[in-house]
Write an enzyme that holds these catalytic residues in place. Structure first.
Site, PDB file in Angstrom:
ATOM      1  N   GLY A  11      43.109  43.172  28.934  1.00 29.03           N
ATOM      2  CA  GLY A  11      43.241  43.442  30.368  1.00 29.03           C
ATOM      3  C   GLY A  11      44.471  42.803  30.984  1.00 29.03           C
ATOM      4  O   GLY A  11      44.430  42.363  32.131  1.00 29.03           O
ATOM      5  N   HIS A  12      45.580  42.778  30.246  1.00 31.61           N
ATOM      6  CA  HIS A  12      46.761  42.015  30.694  1.00 31.61           C
ATOM      7  C   HIS A  12      47.514  42.667  31.853  1.00 31.61           C
ATOM      8  O   HIS A  12      48.429  42.077  32.394  1.00 31.61           O
ATOM      9  CB  HIS A  12      47.728  41.799  29.531  1.00 31.61           C
ATOM     10  CG  HIS A  12      48.442  43.035  29.091  1.00 31.61           C
ATOM     11  ND1 HIS A  12      47.835  44.004  28.324  1.00 31.61           N
ATOM     12  CD2 HIS A  12      49.701  43.465  29.318  1.00 31.61           C
ATOM     13  CE1 HIS A  12      48.703  44.969  28.105  1.00 31.61           C
ATOM     14  NE2 HIS A  12      49.839  44.677  28.689  1.00 31.61           N
ATOM     15  N   ARG A  13      47.143  43.890  32.235  1.00 33.32           N
ATOM     16  CA  ARG A  13      47.790  44.529  33.403  1.00 33.32           C
ATOM     17  C   ARG A  13      47.078  44.192  34.718  1.00 33.32           C
ATOM     18  O   ARG A  13      47.604  44.470  35.790  1.00 33.32           O
ATOM     19  CB  ARG A  13      47.782  46.053  33.247  1.00 33.32           C
ATOM     20  CG  ARG A  13      48.532  46.553  32.046  1.00 33.32           C
ATOM     21  CD  ARG A  13      49.983  46.783  32.389  1.00 33.32           C
ATOM     22  NE  ARG A  13      50.710  47.251  31.229  1.00 33.32           N
ATOM     23  CZ  ARG A  13      52.013  47.102  31.070  1.00 33.32           C
ATOM     24  NH1 ARG A  13      52.734  46.506  32.002  1.00 33.32           N
ATOM     25  NH2 ARG A  13      52.604  47.545  29.986  1.00 33.32           N
ATOM     26  N   SER A 108      31.547  36.505  37.090  1.00 36.19           N
ATOM     27  CA  SER A 108      31.853  36.648  38.518  1.00 36.19           C
ATOM     28  C   SER A 108      30.793  35.891  39.308  1.00 36.19           C
ATOM     29  O   SER A 108      29.635  35.784  38.862  1.00 36.19           O
ATOM     30  CB  SER A 108      31.805  38.125  38.890  1.00 36.19           C
ATOM     31  OG  SER A 108      31.786  38.263  40.295  1.00 36.19           O
ATOM     32  N   SER A 109      31.156  35.407  40.493  1.00 34.51           N
ATOM     33  CA  SER A 109      30.176  34.656  41.284  1.00 34.51           C
ATOM     34  C   SER A 109      29.061  35.558  41.813  1.00 34.51           C
ATOM     35  O   SER A 109      28.021  35.065  42.262  1.00 34.51           O
ATOM     36  CB  SER A 109      30.862  33.935  42.445  1.00 34.51           C
ATOM     37  OG  SER A 109      31.498  34.852  43.305  1.00 34.51           O
ATOM     38  N   TYR A 137      27.353  45.978  38.706  1.00 33.45           N
ATOM     39  CA  TYR A 137      28.425  45.136  38.156  1.00 33.45           C
ATOM     40  C   TYR A 137      27.868  43.783  37.727  1.00 33.45           C
ATOM     41  O   TYR A 137      28.171  43.281  36.633  1.00 33.45           O
ATOM     42  CB  TYR A 137      29.498  44.972  39.230  1.00 33.45           C
ATOM     43  CG  TYR A 137      30.635  44.056  38.888  1.00 33.45           C
ATOM     44  CD1 TYR A 137      31.652  44.464  38.019  1.00 33.45           C
ATOM     45  CD2 TYR A 137      30.737  42.787  39.450  1.00 33.45           C
ATOM     46  CE1 TYR A 137      32.722  43.618  37.722  1.00 33.45           C
ATOM     47  CE2 TYR A 137      31.795  41.942  39.161  1.00 33.45           C
ATOM     48  CZ  TYR A 137      32.790  42.361  38.298  1.00 33.45           C
ATOM     49  OH  TYR A 137      33.839  41.531  38.012  1.00 33.45           O
ATOM     50  N   LYS A 141      27.826  41.960  34.041  1.00 32.19           N
ATOM     51  CA  LYS A 141      28.421  40.639  33.796  1.00 32.19           C
ATOM     52  C   LYS A 141      27.378  39.658  33.253  1.00 32.19           C
ATOM     53  O   LYS A 141      27.671  38.859  32.368  1.00 32.19           O
ATOM     54  CB  LYS A 141      29.051  40.098  35.089  1.00 32.19           C
ATOM     55  CG  LYS A 141      30.341  40.810  35.487  1.00 32.19           C
ATOM     56  CD  LYS A 141      31.462  40.483  34.502  1.00 32.19           C
ATOM     57  CE  LYS A 141      32.765  41.180  34.812  1.00 32.19           C
ATOM     58  NZ  LYS A 141      33.799  40.926  33.793  1.00 32.19           N
ATOM     59  N   LEU A 167      38.827  36.178  43.921  1.00 33.05           N
ATOM     60  CA  LEU A 167      40.210  35.872  43.518  1.00 33.05           C
ATOM     61  C   LEU A 167      41.203  36.713  44.303  1.00 33.05           C
ATOM     62  O   LEU A 167      40.869  37.785  44.810  1.00 33.05           O
ATOM     63  CB  LEU A 167      40.385  36.178  42.028  1.00 33.05           C
ATOM     64  CG  LEU A 167      39.437  35.424  41.089  1.00 33.05           C
ATOM     65  CD1 LEU A 167      39.523  36.012  39.682  1.00 33.05           C
ATOM     66  CD2 LEU A 167      39.775  33.933  41.076  1.00 33.05           C
ATOM     67  N   TRP A 203      36.022  45.498  58.176  1.00 30.84           N
ATOM     68  CA  TRP A 203      34.692  45.999  57.792  1.00 30.84           C
ATOM     69  C   TRP A 203      33.622  44.940  58.057  1.00 30.84           C
ATOM     70  O   TRP A 203      33.848  43.750  57.820  1.00 30.84           O
ATOM     71  CB  TRP A 203      34.648  46.340  56.306  1.00 30.84           C
ATOM     72  CG  TRP A 203      35.481  47.511  55.905  1.00 30.84           C
ATOM     73  CD1 TRP A 203      36.204  48.339  56.716  1.00 30.84           C
ATOM     74  CD2 TRP A 203      35.687  47.972  54.561  1.00 30.84           C
ATOM     75  NE1 TRP A 203      36.838  49.295  55.968  1.00 30.84           N
ATOM     76  CE2 TRP A 203      36.539  49.096  54.645  1.00 30.84           C
ATOM     77  CE3 TRP A 203      35.233  47.556  53.305  1.00 30.84           C
ATOM     78  CZ2 TRP A 203      36.944  49.803  53.514  1.00 30.84           C
ATOM     79  CZ3 TRP A 203      35.640  48.253  52.170  1.00 30.84           C
ATOM     80  CH2 TRP A 203      36.488  49.370  52.282  1.00 30.84           C
TER      81      TRP A 203
HETATM   82  O1  GFB Z   1      36.093  41.329  48.947  1.00 28.97           O
HETATM   83  P1  GFB Z   1      34.944  42.255  49.182  1.00 28.97           P
HETATM   84  O2  GFB Z   1      35.192  43.703  49.020  1.00 28.97           O
HETATM   85  O3  GFB Z   1      33.780  41.908  48.186  1.00 28.97           O
HETATM   86  O4  GFB Z   1      34.372  42.015  50.660  1.00 28.97           O
HETATM   87  P2  GFB Z   1      32.478  40.978  48.077  1.00 28.97           P
HETATM   88  C1  GFB Z   1      34.145  40.759  51.191  1.00 28.97           C
HETATM   89  C2  GFB Z   1      33.725  40.859  52.653  1.00 28.97           C
HETATM   90  O5  GFB Z   1      34.858  41.288  53.411  1.00 28.97           O
HETATM   91  C3  GFB Z   1      32.615  41.845  52.942  1.00 28.97           C
HETATM   92  C4  GFB Z   1      34.498  42.338  54.286  1.00 28.97           C
HETATM   93  O6  GFB Z   1      31.754  41.300  53.932  1.00 28.97           O
HETATM   94  C5  GFB Z   1      33.370  43.057  53.524  1.00 28.97           C
HETATM   95  O7  GFB Z   1      32.600  43.843  54.392  1.00 28.97           O
HETATM   96  N1  GFB Z   1      35.659  43.152  54.614  1.00 28.97           N
HETATM   97  C6  GFB Z   1      36.240  43.249  55.839  1.00 28.97           C
HETATM   98  C7  GFB Z   1      36.356  43.955  53.783  1.00 28.97           C
HETATM   99  N2  GFB Z   1      37.242  44.137  55.843  1.00 28.97           N
HETATM  100  C8  GFB Z   1      37.349  44.580  54.563  1.00 28.97           C
HETATM  101  C9  GFB Z   1      38.212  45.523  53.931  1.00 28.97           C
HETATM  102  O8  GFB Z   1      39.093  46.128  54.536  1.00 28.97           O
HETATM  103  N3  GFB Z   1      38.047  45.726  52.597  1.00 28.97           N
HETATM  104  C10 GFB Z   1      37.067  45.059  51.885  1.00 28.97           C
HETATM  105  N4  GFB Z   1      36.964  45.291  50.574  1.00 28.97           N
HETATM  106  N5  GFB Z   1      36.209  44.197  52.469  1.00 28.97           N
HETATM  107  C11 GFB Z   1      32.716  41.854  45.681  1.00 28.97           C
HETATM  108  C12 GFB Z   1      31.757  42.468  44.717  1.00 28.97           C
HETATM  109  O9  GFB Z   1      31.916  41.482  46.737  1.00 28.97           O
HETATM  110  O10 GFB Z   1      33.344  40.673  45.222  1.00 28.97           O
HETATM  111  C13 GFB Z   1      32.183  42.404  43.310  1.00 28.97           C
HETATM  112  O11 GFB Z   1      31.443  43.771  45.139  1.00 28.97           O
HETATM  113  C14 GFB Z   1      32.872  41.115  42.941  1.00 28.97           C
HETATM  114  O12 GFB Z   1      31.093  42.609  42.506  1.00 28.97           O
HETATM  115  C15 GFB Z   1      33.863  40.677  43.958  1.00 28.97           C
HETATM  116  O13 GFB Z   1      31.928  40.101  42.750  1.00 28.97           O
HETATM  117  C16 GFB Z   1      34.475  39.319  43.676  1.00 28.97           C
HETATM  118  O14 GFB Z   1      32.838  39.525  48.015  1.00 28.97           O
HETATM  119  O15 GFB Z   1      31.451  41.326  49.100  1.00 28.97           O
END
Ligand code: GFB
Length: 311
Positions: A11-13, A108-109, A137, A141, A167, A203
């Site tokens: 997964g180096h990319r 993953s946490s 997911y 994991k 991350l 969001w």
């Molecule tokens: O980083 P994120 O997508 O993942 O979202 P999770 C973290 C929080 O940020 C959530 C809010 O409460 C989202 O609703 N958020 C606000 C947003 N605006 C945005 C936006 O524009 N984009 C996104 N993506 N979020 C993931 C897991 O959970 O974390 C995976 O689904 C994995 O399995 C990863 O563990 C590290 O922290 O909620």
């Protein structure tokens, strides 16, 4: 791990794999084995077996995975469970069959229960129901973590698993639908600034708390653990610092230099309310992160501008 050892970075990319590769090169490991997806499909068992027989790696960093933010996880659970189960099953089993000395699996946490006591200790794994937005997911994991433990118990392998917190950093995915929150906010705020938009849409409610770690710190911790005989089977890797999504958005606005407002779209999911890792297991070994959140967002934003803005 010696400088001439054969080290496979799967997964180096990606965000994590590319950081591991940068750090291995920087530290003089010059026998790193890499394959692009078009040359080796890790979801195909025969291809993975043939690759291990041909290259005989001594160390494996298993950073290949289907990853994504809350919306990607929530809308495509089949992709997340199939690809992750297939990749990790093939790589872990081939590593055992081909005498790999040590393998490090990236968990993953989100593997911890949704209502987990905070901060979350490694022993809280499998003590309660998972967050539904990333259940597929997380189950994949957890299977990877348990597979490492089962191979160690039955076959005497030395396969360890780490649980990184959320991350970010260079080479992240900045797609607005699929990405994690930090790259999404960097892009949204930057675009709002350049188009003179009066506000940015965030969001959810903005109240969930998240802990962030720069991916270079994660890579440093992974090399640290790979090189130690006393590393535990399971180790959390985080910064120990939480921030609400609202405060994170404000921090990104400050770094980008955007003065508009924030609008919260509560039709989008919040996900888990908190997931702060307890990193005392790693701390007692002497490791601590070095990049603070604001500095990490600044360098990531510079990289984003160099990479995408010119285009
Ligand atoms: O980083 P994120 O997508 O993942 O979202 P999770 C973290 C929080 O940020 C959530 C809010 O409460 C989202 O609703 N958020 C606000 C947003 N605006 C945005 C936006 O524009 N984009 C996104 N993506 N979020 C993931 C897991 O959970 O974390 C995976 O689904 C994995 O399995 C990863 O563990 C590290 O922290 O909620």
């Amino acid at each position: 791990m010696n400088k001439t050892d054969r080290i496979f970075v799967a997964g180096h990319r990606g965000l994590v794999g590319s950081a591991l590769l940068r750090m291995l090169k920087l530290r003089g490991f010059d026998n790193v084995i890499l394959r692009d997806r078009k040359d080796l499909d890790l979801t195909r068992q025969e291809q993975v077996e043939a690759f291990f027989v041909a290259t005989r790696p001594q160390y494996v960093f298993l950073a290949a995975a289907r990853v994504g933010g809350i919306a990607a996880n929530d809308s495509r659970p089949a992709d997340f469970i199939f690809e992750n189960l297939a990749i990790q099953t093939n790589v872990i089993d081939s590593a055992y069959r081909n005498g790999v000395e040590r393998l490090l699996f990236l968990g993953s946490s989100c593997v911890y229960p949704r209502e987990c006591p905070q901060p979350m200790r490694e022993e809280y794994l499998l003590t309660g129901p998972l967050e539904t937005t990333n259940e597929a997911y997380a189950i994949a994991k957890i299977a990877g973590i348990e597979m490492c433990a089962a191979y160690n118990a039955q076959y005497g392998t030395d396969f360890i698993a780490v649980m990184p917190t959320n991350l970010y950093g260079i080479n992240d995915n900045f797609d607005l639908n699929d990405s994690h929150v930090l790259p999404a906010l960097i892009r949204k705020v930057h675009e709002a600034k350049t188009t003179n938009s009066p506000h940015v849409v965030i969001w959810g409610s903005g109240t969930p708390q998240r802990e962030f770690l720069h991916v270079d710190d994660l890579a440093d911790a992974c090399l640290f653990l790979m090189g130690r005989g006393d590393a535990a089977h399971l180790t959390n890797i985080g910064s120990g610092e939480e921030v609400s999504i609202r405060d994170l958005a404000k921090l990104v606005c400050t770094v980008v230099g955007y003065n508009g407002g924030l609008v919260f779209d509560t039709s989008k999911p919040d996900g888990t309310p908190r997931k702060l890792l307890d990193c005392s297991r790693l701390r007692v070994l002497g490791w601590r992160h070095s990049t603070e959140l604001r500095a990490g967002i600044e360098t990531t934003y510079e990289w984003y501008c160099d990479r995408f803005d010119a285009a």
